[in-house]
Design a protein around this motif. Structure first.
Motif, PDB file in Angstrom:
ATOM      1  N   SER A 134     -50.259 -11.796  45.927  1.00 59.67           N
ATOM      2  CA  SER A 134     -50.154 -10.502  46.601  1.00 59.67           C
ATOM      3  C   SER A 134     -51.529  -9.902  46.869  1.00 59.67           C
ATOM      4  N   LEU A 135     -52.476 -10.149  45.958  1.00 59.99           N
ATOM      5  CA  LEU A 135     -53.841  -9.667  46.163  1.00 59.99           C
ATOM      6  C   LEU A 135     -54.514 -10.400  47.312  1.00 59.99           C
ATOM      7  N   LEU A 136     -54.117 -11.655  47.524  1.00 58.99           N
ATOM      8  CA  LEU A 136     -54.707 -12.445  48.597  1.00 58.99           C
ATOM      9  C   LEU A 136     -54.338 -11.854  49.953  1.00 58.99           C
ATOM     10  N   VAL A 143     -43.830 -14.366  50.638  1.00 65.24           N
ATOM     11  CA  VAL A 143     -43.310 -15.738  50.696  1.00 65.24           C
ATOM     12  C   VAL A 143     -43.197 -16.324  49.293  1.00 65.24           C
ATOM     13  N   LYS A 144     -44.237 -16.133  48.489  1.00 59.46           N
ATOM     14  CA  LYS A 144     -44.219 -16.680  47.130  1.00 59.46           C
ATOM     15  C   LYS A 144     -43.165 -15.988  46.265  1.00 59.46           C
ATOM     16  N   ARG A 149     -38.268 -16.999  43.244  1.00 55.27           N
ATOM     17  CA  ARG A 149     -37.131 -16.107  42.968  1.00 55.27           C
ATOM     18  C   ARG A 149     -36.230 -16.635  41.851  1.00 55.27           C
ATOM     19  N   PHE A 150     -36.109 -17.950  41.743  1.00 57.66           N
ATOM     20  CA  PHE A 150     -35.150 -18.521  40.805  1.00 57.66           C
ATOM     21  C   PHE A 150     -35.789 -19.034  39.517  1.00 57.66           C
ATOM     22  N   VAL A 151     -37.067 -18.752  39.299  1.00 52.75           N
ATOM     23  CA  VAL A 151     -37.742 -19.233  38.095  1.00 52.75           C
ATOM     24  C   VAL A 151     -37.043 -18.732  36.830  1.00 52.75           C
ATOM     25  N   SER A 152     -36.689 -17.456  36.802  1.00 52.81           N
ATOM     26  CA  SER A 152     -36.054 -16.899  35.602  1.00 52.81           C
ATOM     27  C   SER A 152     -34.661 -17.491  35.378  1.00 52.81           C
ATOM     28  N   TYR A 153     -33.958 -17.811  36.462  1.00 54.09           N
ATOM     29  CA  TYR A 153     -32.646 -18.448  36.334  1.00 54.09           C
ATOM     30  C   TYR A 153     -32.791 -19.860  35.743  1.00 54.09           C
ATOM     31  N   ILE A 154     -33.792 -20.576  36.230  1.00 50.97           N
ATOM     32  CA  ILE A 154     -34.041 -21.937  35.752  1.00 50.97           C
ATOM     33  C   ILE A 154     -34.433 -21.915  34.275  1.00 50.97           C
ATOM     34  N   LYS A 178     -35.840 -19.268  52.664  1.00 53.11           N
ATOM     35  CA  LYS A 178     -36.545 -18.015  52.377  1.00 53.11           C
ATOM     36  C   LYS A 178     -36.228 -16.918  53.397  1.00 53.11           C
ATOM     37  N   TRP A 179     -36.175 -17.259  54.677  1.00 47.40           N
ATOM     38  CA  TRP A 179     -35.882 -16.243  55.688  1.00 47.40           C
ATOM     39  C   TRP A 179     -34.479 -15.678  55.481  1.00 47.40           C
ATOM     40  N   ASN A 180     -33.514 -16.551  55.239  1.00 44.11           N
ATOM     41  CA  ASN A 180     -32.141 -16.093  55.017  1.00 44.11           C
ATOM     42  C   ASN A 180     -32.033 -15.263  53.734  1.00 44.11           C
ATOM     43  N   MET A 181     -32.836 -15.590  52.741  1.00 39.69           N
ATOM     44  CA  MET A 181     -32.863 -14.791  51.513  1.00 39.69           C
ATOM     45  C   MET A 181     -33.426 -13.402  51.803  1.00 39.69           C
ATOM     46  N   PHE A 182     -34.435 -13.350  52.658  1.00 32.62           N
ATOM     47  CA  PHE A 182     -35.013 -12.068  53.067  1.00 32.62           C
ATOM     48  C   PHE A 182     -33.968 -11.222  53.794  1.00 32.62           C
TER      49      PHE A 182
END
Length: 231
Positions: A134-136, A143-144, A149-154, A178-182
């Motif tokens: 986000s700082l970049l 996008v990242k 998004r699913f790291v915590s689920y995994i 990703k677009w459909n998730m947005f």
């Protein structure tokens, strides 16, 4: 793999209907801890402005700066050592709920001795990467956010998984989606605006709907690398 927003939401509503207030509590805890640092920072910024405008002594300014630093450190500690494992537990609670009634004990399951430090590590690295991206630039950060998004689920389904593997699996699951998730996130905008009318309190009641819908999406996109054994 294709998926339908309306179908996911229908499944989410059915899931919430079985124990809505339990899900409400779980999502509220995440909102409470997730928004803590910002609230503290904003509060102290107002006080610091008052100090400057009133030309108070450097000593008092130093005391306020010290309190601010301590507050931020406490907030950071809560974010790393409490909010991360709690998020994993909440995701496990939601995932178990897709198969029937889930025990509320699962909300605190990320704090189990045998997996606690692993969950702390995975969630801390995920959050750190998101901050750095986000700082970049804003767009790469967004996008990242969807890639991770699913790291915590995994992490909820595979206690002990390393952050590299969890991120890699999440990236694979979200590839091409990703677009459909947005757009799925945007589809809740009306509910969020409606919820914000009551001093933002209504958003708390909408959040379980969002969390349940993305849990259903996770289940839809899940790949063999994730075992699906939550307990």
């Amino acid at each position: 793999m294709g998926w339908n927003r309306a179908q996911l939401k229908q499944l989410a509503k059915a899931q919430l209907g079985r124990q809505y207030f339990s899900y409400l509590l779980a999502s509220f805890l995440l909102i409470l801890l997730g928004g803590g640092a910002g609230g503290i920072t904003s509060s102290w910024n107002v006080q610091n402005n008052s100090v400057l405008n009133g030309e108070m002594s450097w000593m008092l300014s130093g005391v306020l700066a010290t309190v601010l630093a301590v507050s931020l450190l406490i907030s950071l500690g809560i974010s790393i050592f409490v909010a991360g494992p709690l998020e994993v537990g909440v995701r496990r609670f939601y995932l178990t709920g897709t198969k029937g009634i889930a025990s509320m004990n699962l909300i605190g399951s990320g704090f189990r001795k045998e997996e606690y430090m692993s969950q702390v590590s995975v969630m801390f690295i995920r959050n750190l990467f998101l901050v750095l991206w986000s700082l970049l630039l804003v767009i790469p950060g967004i996008v990242k956010a969807y890639e991770y998004r699913f790291v915590s689920y995994i992490a909820a389904e595979r206690p002990g998984i390393g952050y590299k593997e969890a991120i890699a699996i999440s990236r694979q699951m979200t590839m091409g989606h990703k677009w459909n998730m947005f757009v799925l996130d945007l589809s809740f905008l009306g509910w969020m605006l409606l919820g914000s009318l009551c001093c933002g309190i209504g958003i708390v009641f909408v959040q379980p709907y969002v969390d349940a819908t993305f849990t259903q999406l996770y289940e839809t996109l899940k790949i063999p690398e994730v075992t699906g054994t939550v307990q």
